[in-house]
Enzyme design. Sequence first.
Site: not given
Length: 344
Positions: A145, A176, A329
């Site tokens: 992750e 990201e 998450d």
Amino acid sequence: QLYVGGNAALIGQKLATNPDLKILLCGPVGPKLHELLDDNVVVPPESMQERDEFHLILEYQAGEEWGRVRAPAANRFIFSHDLSNGALNMLEVFVSSLDEFQPDLVVLSGLHMMEGQSKEMRQRRLMEAVASISDIPTDIPIHLELASMTDQDFMSNIMHQQVFPLVNSIGLNEQELLFLTQAASGPHASLASWSGVPDVGVVSDILFWLLKEHGKTAARASDLTRIHFHTLAYHMLVTVDGHWGNQAAAVAAGARAAGTQACATDTIDTSKVFLKAPLEFVTSHTEAPSKISLNPDEPVVQWHREGISFHFTPVLVCKDPVRTVGLGDAISAEGLLYSEVYPQ
């Protein structure tokens, strides 16, 4: 308000809501964190610390004002005073605990926490991380992750210096993803930032390039075959053909988790959510694209490109989010729970 913090702990907590799962969490666990963790989360004694580490999170709603600044979207600032994770202190404990635990899946996170270290320390620790990850038996799938970073050289090292090829799966968001392509001069690298909802064709091109350049092919010794991309308005699960199954359910489960967790409801409450995803989009800007229109009866759309499958779903976005921390998450954890990995 005190909550469970850290990507690994949040992913573990989400997985632990399934009563049939046992989770091994190897991170710096202080007394308060230990008390907040689910009973299904096992912490090895070596991971216990006398004091908790803290991340301070300031959340704000869309439209909130601070001085002359007005927030275009709900978001947050995160400040970390997390010395253990910054040095990846628990990595060796983690790998040595796997023999006894015999996991069916390994989830790694926290590489971004090393940005506060000196270049030399980071480089050394990254190489040690690579050595440790290499010790994990190859029949256990590994998910990494990612989280926000600012140092392009460090990101480039993670990509090129053997971390990406060692993992089977990656989870990331639009910040990201753009940072990755900028760090490695990939497709659409000249794009400075996203304006509004990230363009599906642009996202799709970068994800395709990541798997083509860094993923498993006949000619490349890489294990990377899956990327789970999440942004506020939609999610995409991209997989190399022949390695994963149940993608439609996995990407849909992640989207459902986003809507319920942000609103803090057990199921999707239609009065509290809205659709922000584009109802029509093109699948690429670098190849001859296909144009897709969303059908509410079949919300998961799929398409293929050179041995790579794309599964796309809109997200029912919470109008007034109660908490945005750990949403990525929860999405990645839920997607993993529904993913089927084919033995190779």
